[in-house]
Each structure stands twice: as structure tokens, then as C-alpha cells.
Motif scaffolding. Sequence first.
Motif, mmCIF file in Angstrom:
data_model
loop_
_atom_site.group_PDB
_atom_site.id
_atom_site.type_symbol
_atom_site.label_atom_id
_atom_site.label_comp_id
_atom_site.label_asym_id
_atom_site.label_seq_id
_atom_site.Cartn_x
_atom_site.Cartn_y
_atom_site.Cartn_z
ATOM 1 N N GLY A 1 -15.899 -17.891 -54.754
ATOM 2 C CA GLY A 1 -16.781 -19.074 -54.276
ATOM 3 C C GLY A 1 -16.995 -19.093 -52.856
ATOM 4 O O GLY A 1 -18.135 -19.218 -52.410
ATOM 5 N N TRP A 2 -15.912 -18.979 -52.136
ATOM 6 C CA TRP A 2 -15.941 -19.168 -50.632
ATOM 7 C C TRP A 2 -16.520 -18.299 -49.802
ATOM 8 O O TRP A 2 -17.521 -18.290 -49.089
ATOM 9 C CB TRP A 2 -14.573 -19.295 -50.076
ATOM 10 C CG TRP A 2 -14.561 -20.434 -48.885
ATOM 11 C CD1 TRP A 2 -15.408 -21.067 -48.202
ATOM 12 C CD2 TRP A 2 -13.275 -20.541 -48.184
ATOM 13 N NE1 TRP A 2 -15.043 -21.667 -47.175
ATOM 14 C CE2 TRP A 2 -13.763 -21.447 -47.080
ATOM 15 C CE3 TRP A 2 -12.057 -20.449 -48.347
ATOM 16 C CZ2 TRP A 2 -12.738 -22.071 -46.284
ATOM 17 C CZ3 TRP A 2 -11.007 -21.048 -47.428
ATOM 18 C CH2 TRP A 2 -11.449 -21.977 -46.625
ATOM 19 N N VAL A 3 -16.417 -16.989 -50.344
ATOM 20 C CA VAL A 3 -16.896 -15.486 -49.897
ATOM 21 C C VAL A 3 -18.300 -15.540 -49.948
ATOM 22 O O VAL A 3 -19.184 -15.240 -49.123
ATOM 23 C CB VAL A 3 -16.034 -14.402 -50.270
ATOM 24 C CG1 VAL A 3 -17.071 -13.058 -49.977
ATOM 25 C CG2 VAL A 3 -14.811 -14.360 -49.843
ATOM 26 N N PHE A 4 -18.676 -15.757 -51.279
ATOM 27 C CA PHE A 4 -19.976 -15.696 -51.830
ATOM 28 C C PHE A 4 -20.946 -16.950 -51.939
ATOM 29 O O PHE A 4 -22.002 -17.031 -52.496
ATOM 30 C CB PHE A 4 -20.453 -15.059 -53.239
ATOM 31 C CG PHE A 4 -19.608 -13.697 -53.074
ATOM 32 C CD1 PHE A 4 -20.407 -12.722 -52.544
ATOM 33 C CD2 PHE A 4 -18.609 -13.310 -53.565
ATOM 34 C CE1 PHE A 4 -20.271 -11.317 -52.428
ATOM 35 C CE2 PHE A 4 -18.163 -11.840 -53.678
ATOM 36 C CZ PHE A 4 -18.883 -10.986 -52.983
ATOM 37 N N GLU A 5 -20.429 -18.240 -50.929
ATOM 38 C CA GLU A 5 -21.094 -19.440 -51.075
ATOM 39 C C GLU A 5 -22.638 -19.244 -50.703
ATOM 40 O O GLU A 5 -23.460 -20.040 -51.096
ATOM 41 C CB GLU A 5 -20.100 -20.373 -50.220
ATOM 42 C CG GLU A 5 -20.593 -21.688 -50.152
ATOM 43 C CD GLU A 5 -19.678 -22.570 -49.586
ATOM 44 O OE1 GLU A 5 -19.652 -23.892 -49.456
ATOM 45 O OE2 GLU A 5 -18.867 -22.145 -48.855
ATOM 46 N N TYR A 6 -22.627 -18.411 -49.749
ATOM 47 C CA TYR A 6 -24.134 -18.421 -49.022
ATOM 48 C C TYR A 6 -25.066 -17.415 -49.837
ATOM 49 O O TYR A 6 -26.157 -17.142 -49.070
ATOM 50 C CB TYR A 6 -24.072 -18.362 -47.667
ATOM 51 C CG TYR A 6 -23.405 -19.555 -46.989
ATOM 52 C CD1 TYR A 6 -24.267 -20.843 -46.657
ATOM 53 C CD2 TYR A 6 -22.297 -19.851 -46.425
ATOM 54 C CE1 TYR A 6 -23.824 -21.958 -46.303
ATOM 55 C CE2 TYR A 6 -21.867 -21.204 -45.976
ATOM 56 C CZ TYR A 6 -22.455 -22.216 -45.891
ATOM 57 O OH TYR A 6 -22.030 -23.378 -45.266
ATOM 58 N N TYR A 7 -24.576 -16.793 -50.696
ATOM 59 C CA TYR A 7 -25.479 -15.998 -51.399
ATOM 60 C C TYR A 7 -26.076 -16.451 -52.714
ATOM 61 O O TYR A 7 -26.698 -15.817 -53.334
ATOM 62 C CB TYR A 7 -24.583 -14.693 -51.668
ATOM 63 C CG TYR A 7 -24.282 -13.705 -50.545
ATOM 64 C CD1 TYR A 7 -25.308 -13.009 -50.007
ATOM 65 C CD2 TYR A 7 -22.835 -14.115 -49.874
ATOM 66 C CE1 TYR A 7 -24.720 -12.413 -48.669
ATOM 67 C CE2 TYR A 7 -22.512 -13.381 -48.890
ATOM 68 C CZ TYR A 7 -23.521 -12.622 -48.225
ATOM 69 O OH TYR A 7 -22.949 -11.899 -47.057
ATOM 70 N N ARG A 8 -25.922 -17.675 -53.095
ATOM 71 C CA ARG A 8 -26.629 -18.320 -54.321
ATOM 72 C C ARG A 8 -26.733 -19.811 -54.251
ATOM 73 O O ARG A 8 -25.987 -20.336 -53.079
ATOM 74 C CB ARG A 8 -25.499 -17.763 -55.544
ATOM 75 C CG ARG A 8 -24.157 -18.568 -55.471
ATOM 76 C CD ARG A 8 -23.304 -17.980 -56.627
ATOM 77 N NE ARG A 8 -21.868 -18.308 -56.602
ATOM 78 C CZ ARG A 8 -20.941 -19.147 -56.193
ATOM 79 N NH1 ARG A 8 -21.588 -19.992 -55.027
ATOM 80 N NH2 ARG A 8 -19.779 -19.380 -56.107
ATOM 81 N N GLY A 9 -27.398 -20.223 -54.994
ATOM 82 C CA GLY A 9 -27.570 -21.878 -55.048
ATOM 83 C C GLY A 9 -28.402 -22.225 -53.906
ATOM 84 O O GLY A 9 -29.099 -21.664 -53.548
ATOM 85 N N GLU A 10 -28.012 -23.474 -53.475
ATOM 86 C CA GLU A 10 -28.750 -24.226 -52.691
ATOM 87 C C GLU A 10 -28.744 -23.653 -51.261
ATOM 88 O O GLU A 10 -29.579 -23.938 -50.117
ATOM 89 C CB GLU A 10 -28.611 -25.857 -52.757
ATOM 90 C CG GLU A 10 -27.412 -25.996 -52.438
ATOM 91 C CD GLU A 10 -27.038 -27.786 -52.435
ATOM 92 O OE1 GLU A 10 -26.255 -28.263 -51.718
ATOM 93 O OE2 GLU A 10 -27.580 -28.384 -53.232
ATOM 94 N N ASN A 11 -27.553 -23.074 -51.040
ATOM 95 C CA ASN A 11 -27.290 -22.638 -49.654
ATOM 96 C C ASN A 11 -27.950 -21.142 -49.357
ATOM 97 O O ASN A 11 -27.326 -20.656 -48.318
ATOM 98 C CB ASN A 11 -25.543 -22.545 -49.251
ATOM 99 C CG ASN A 11 -25.243 -23.815 -49.449
ATOM 100 O OD1 ASN A 11 -25.867 -25.015 -49.029
ATOM 101 N ND2 ASN A 11 -23.975 -24.241 -50.152
#
Length: 132
Positions: free
Chosen positions: A119-129
Amino acid sequence: MKIQGKMFIWLSIFILAMAILYGLWSKEPAGTTALFLAFGLSIMIGYYLAFTARRVDAMAQDDKEADVADEAGEVGFFSPHSWQPLSLAIGGAFAFLSVALGWWLLYFSLPLVLIGIWGWVFEYYRGENQNQ
């Protein structure tokens, strides 16, 4: 960098004096050897810092009138509202607790650790971010 070089050179002189005094007084070879090795390490670092200080521009710590903020640079970007470190911390705590309680607890902590890392690595590849 000049001040750091001077500090390490003075530190190495102090360590050398303590190594000689300790060696003569205690006659214990392990501690004496460790102190002489610490002297060698600090004199190498002090010489390196003093040598490279001549080749670089003066920094803020070399100016007696400088402010703390004069040398401050960019801090970086940190996620302001991420839940992933919490998952990673709980999983890591359970993993270290498994050493004391039993290795069976590692089976429950490993998924938490993997979810936190993923989740930390791919946090800015999905969702609102997600970056547009």
C-alpha cells in the motif's frame, strides 16, 4: 566543513591521549586496541574533512554570523494522511513479538507487513491520490 575537521582532529588527539593513559594504567589489550582504532578512525575523518574543506566553498557553519536556516534545504515530500505506516508498524510489532511468543504469530504478521509495504509503495498509483 572547516569546523568539523578541526573538531574531529581535536577529538582524535583526546582519544590518543586516553588510549595511551588507558594502556599504561590498565594493561588491558582489548580496550587499548579499541581506543587506538578509534583514534585512527577519527584522525582519518578529521583529515578528510579538513582536506576537502579547502576545495569547497564556505558553508553556513563556517560563518559565525550565520543563522540555522541559512543551510536549510528542501525537506522532501511526505504523505500527509497515509494509513499504510500504521499497518506496517502493527505487522512489524507482531513479527517481533513472534520471537517471544512463538513463530506461529509470524503467519499473522506477515500479511500485515506485506499489505503495508504494498500500500505504501503504490499509494499514489490508485484512488484519490492517483496522479493525473
